[in-house]
Write an enzyme that holds these catalytic residues in place. Structure first.
Site, PDB file in Angstrom:
ATOM      1  N   MET A   1      -7.585   7.330   0.847  1.00  0.00           N
ATOM      2  CA  MET A   1      -8.647   6.339   0.641  1.00  0.00           C
ATOM      3  C   MET A   1      -9.786   6.997  -0.140  1.00  0.00           C
ATOM      4  SD  MET A   1      -7.491   3.573   1.820  1.00  0.00           S
ATOM      5  CE  MET A   1      -8.962   2.693   1.262  1.00  0.00           C
TER       6      MET A   1
ATOM      7  N   HIS B   1       0.069  -4.278  -3.922  1.00  0.00           N
ATOM      8  CA  HIS B   1      -0.574  -3.671  -2.752  1.00  0.00           C
ATOM      9  C   HIS B   1      -1.173  -4.782  -1.886  1.00  0.00           C
ATOM     10  CE1 HIS B   1      -2.580  -0.250  -0.740  1.00  0.00           C
ATOM     11  NE2 HIS B   1      -3.640  -1.040  -0.631  1.00  0.00           N
TER      12      HIS B   1
ATOM     13  N   GLY C   1     -14.098  -3.433  -4.130  1.00  0.00           N
ATOM     14  CA  GLY C   1     -15.284  -3.380  -4.976  1.00  0.00           C
ATOM     15  C   GLY C   1     -16.310  -2.315  -4.621  1.00  0.00           C
TER      16      GLY C   1
ATOM     17  N   MET D   1      -5.990  -6.295   7.455  1.00  0.00           N
ATOM     18  CA  MET D   1      -7.107  -5.773   8.269  1.00  0.00           C
ATOM     19  C   MET D   1      -7.218  -6.575   9.561  1.00  0.00           C
ATOM     20  SD  MET D   1      -9.980  -5.590   5.295  1.00  0.00           S
ATOM     21  CE  MET D   1      -9.590  -5.015   3.652  1.00  0.00           C
TER      22      MET D   1
ATOM     23  N   HIS E   1      -0.544  -2.002   3.225  1.00  0.00           N
ATOM     24  CA  HIS E   1      -1.544  -1.064   3.761  1.00  0.00           C
ATOM     25  C   HIS E   1      -2.133  -1.676   5.025  1.00  0.00           C
ATOM     26  CE1 HIS E   1      -5.773   0.941   2.993  1.00  0.00           C
ATOM     27  NE2 HIS E   1      -5.187   1.401   4.086  1.00  0.00           N
TER      28      HIS E   1
ATOM     29  N   ASP F   1      -6.517   4.749  -3.375  1.00  0.00           N
ATOM     30  CA  ASP F   1      -6.942   3.370  -3.118  1.00  0.00           C
ATOM     31  C   ASP F   1      -8.461   3.286  -2.983  1.00  0.00           C
ATOM     32  OD1 ASP F   1      -7.080   0.735  -2.348  1.00  0.00           O
ATOM     33  OD2 ASP F   1      -6.049   1.008  -0.428  1.00  0.00           O
ATOM     34  N   GLY F   2      -9.080   2.577  -3.941  1.00  0.00           N
ATOM     35  CA  GLY F   2     -10.515   2.294  -3.857  1.00  0.00           C
ATOM     36  C   GLY F   2     -11.278   2.794  -5.064  1.00  0.00           C
TER      37      GLY F   2
ATOM     38  N   ASP G   1      -3.335  -5.595   1.573  1.00  0.00           N
ATOM     39  CA  ASP G   1      -4.254  -5.019   2.557  1.00  0.00           C
ATOM     40  C   ASP G   1      -4.367  -5.906   3.786  1.00  0.00           C
ATOM     41  OD1 ASP G   1      -5.386  -2.639   1.179  1.00  0.00           O
ATOM     42  OD2 ASP G   1      -5.959  -4.131  -0.313  1.00  0.00           O
TER      43      ASP G   1
ATOM     44  N   MET H   1      -4.545  -1.744   7.908  1.00  0.00           N
ATOM     45  CA  MET H   1      -5.821  -1.233   8.439  1.00  0.00           C
ATOM     46  C   MET H   1      -6.014  -1.880   9.800  1.00  0.00           C
ATOM     47  SD  MET H   1      -7.911  -1.345   4.865  1.00  0.00           S
ATOM     48  CE  MET H   1      -6.636  -2.357   4.113  1.00  0.00           C
TER      49      MET H   1
ATOM     50  N   SER I   1      -4.137  -4.676  -6.119  1.00  0.00           N
ATOM     51  CA  SER I   1      -4.386  -5.084  -4.738  1.00  0.00           C
ATOM     52  C   SER I   1      -4.724  -6.564  -4.675  1.00  0.00           C
ATOM     53  CB  SER I   1      -5.543  -4.275  -4.151  1.00  0.00           C
ATOM     54  OG  SER I   1      -5.938  -4.858  -2.922  1.00  0.00           O
TER      55      SER I   1
HETATM   56  C1  DX5 Z   1      -9.948  -1.400   0.763  1.00  0.00           C
HETATM   57  C2  DX5 Z   1      -8.542  -1.702   0.355  1.00  0.00           C
HETATM   58  C3  DX5 Z   1      -8.284  -1.581  -1.095  1.00  0.00           C
HETATM   59  C4  DX5 Z   1      -9.085  -2.512  -1.985  1.00  0.00           C
HETATM   60  C5  DX5 Z   1      -9.369  -1.763  -3.262  1.00  0.00           C
HETATM   61  O1  DX5 Z   1     -10.008  -1.347   2.147  1.00  0.00           O
HETATM   62  O2  DX5 Z   1      -7.661  -0.810   1.014  1.00  0.00           O
HETATM   63  O3  DX5 Z   1      -6.896  -1.713  -1.368  1.00  0.00           O
HETATM   64  O4  DX5 Z   1      -8.425  -3.713  -2.270  1.00  0.00           O
HETATM   65  O5  DX5 Z   1     -10.241  -2.525  -4.017  1.00  0.00           O
HETATM   66  P1  DX5 Z   1     -10.970  -1.951  -5.322  1.00  0.00           P
HETATM   67  O6  DX5 Z   1      -9.903  -1.481  -6.251  1.00  0.00           O
HETATM   68  O7  DX5 Z   1     -11.708  -3.149  -5.796  1.00  0.00           O
HETATM   69  O8  DX5 Z   1     -11.863  -0.825  -4.872  1.00  0.00           O
HETATM   70 ZN    ZN Z   2      -5.512  -0.808   0.376  1.00  0.00          ZN
END
Ligand code: DX5
Ligand code: ZN
Length: 224
Positions: free
Chosen positions: A145, A41, A153, A45, A74, A183-184, A43, A76, A16
């Site tokens: 998720m 990946h 993190g 937002m 992804h 993811d996460g 993200d 969001m 990601s």
């Molecule tokens: C969170 C994201 C993830 C994030 C994952 O909202 O969708 O893709 O980057 O990060 P880690 O692997 O650090 O939990």
């Molecule tokens: Zn993501």
């Protein structure tokens, strides 16, 4: 088998970009290109669907000419269907929309596929997989998720293991080949358990980009 074929048997790794060094995006993208990563990946937002804002289409536009791996986007954001034409134009491979943000989900996944992309549906940690019964046959991937979306993190939510197994059972029962992406909080400890439960694609942000040797960490996840 091609790197972006959804029929590949071996699990995929999708680092990601959210956890990358934004002052050195070119270097990070070149590292991904040289690594064993299957997808990148991304993200996006909006500060409305989730309590954070990341990066948007101009960043995807900038990295696209350099990137040799498929883009796993992804979203969001509220009303994700508004961004189908733009993501298709940018050459997105997989467009993931949240179940919770999509009032007319069937229309949205149909439009994603009509635009030439693979369609992914994402579930927040509280959303039961049983709600996918009437849409799963129409999607290419389900993104579960394993943290509350919005930040990298965070700590892995344990219930995701059971959700992954339940989703795998639904996919098998219906005779489908839908991919399961998680993811996460993916790391050396959670990844093997997720793969055992039926995950096909693992997203990893901090575990990859904050490690001393990101390509080596990708290789380690790929070898599980
Ligand atoms: C969170 C994201 C993830 C994030 C994952 O909202 O969708 O893709 O980057 O990060 P880690 O692997 O650090 O939990
Ligand atoms: Zn993501």
């Amino acid at each position: 088998m091609t790197p972006n074929s959804v029929a590949d048997m071996k699990h995929k790794i999708a680092p990601s970009l959210l956890a990358a060094d934004f002052l050195n995006l070119e270097r990070e993208v070149m590292m991904i290109n040289r690594s064993e990563a299957d997808w990148l990946h991304l993200d996006i937002m909006d500060g409305v669907f989730v309590p954070n804002i990341s990066f948007g289409f101009p960043v995807l536009e900038a990295i696209r000419p350099l990137l040799t791996k498929p883009m796993d986007v992804h979203l969001m954001v509220v009303e994700p269907q508004k961004f189908i034409p733009e993501l298709a134009r940018l050459g997105t491979f997989m467009m993931n929309v949240h179940y919770e943000a999509s009032t007319h989900l069937h229309r949205t996944v149909t439009a994603i596929r009509d635009a030439g992309m693979q369609a992914g549906v994402t579930l927040n940690p509280h959303t039961p997989v049983a709600l996918l019964e009437d849409i799963i046959a129409d999607v290419d991937m389900v993104l579960l998720m394993s943290v509350n979306p919005g930040f990298g993190g965070q700590k892995f939510i344990e219930h995701t293991i059971d959700k992954t197994a339940a989703l795998k059972e639904m996919i098998a029962r219906k005779g489908l080949s839908t991919l399961i992406e998680i993811d996460g909080g993916v790391n050396r400890e959670t990844a093997p358990r997720l793969l055992k439960a039926g995950a096909d694609v693992l997203v990893a942000g901090n575990y990859v980009f904050r490690s001393p040797d990101p390509p080596g960490t990708i290789k380690e996840l790929k070898a599980l």
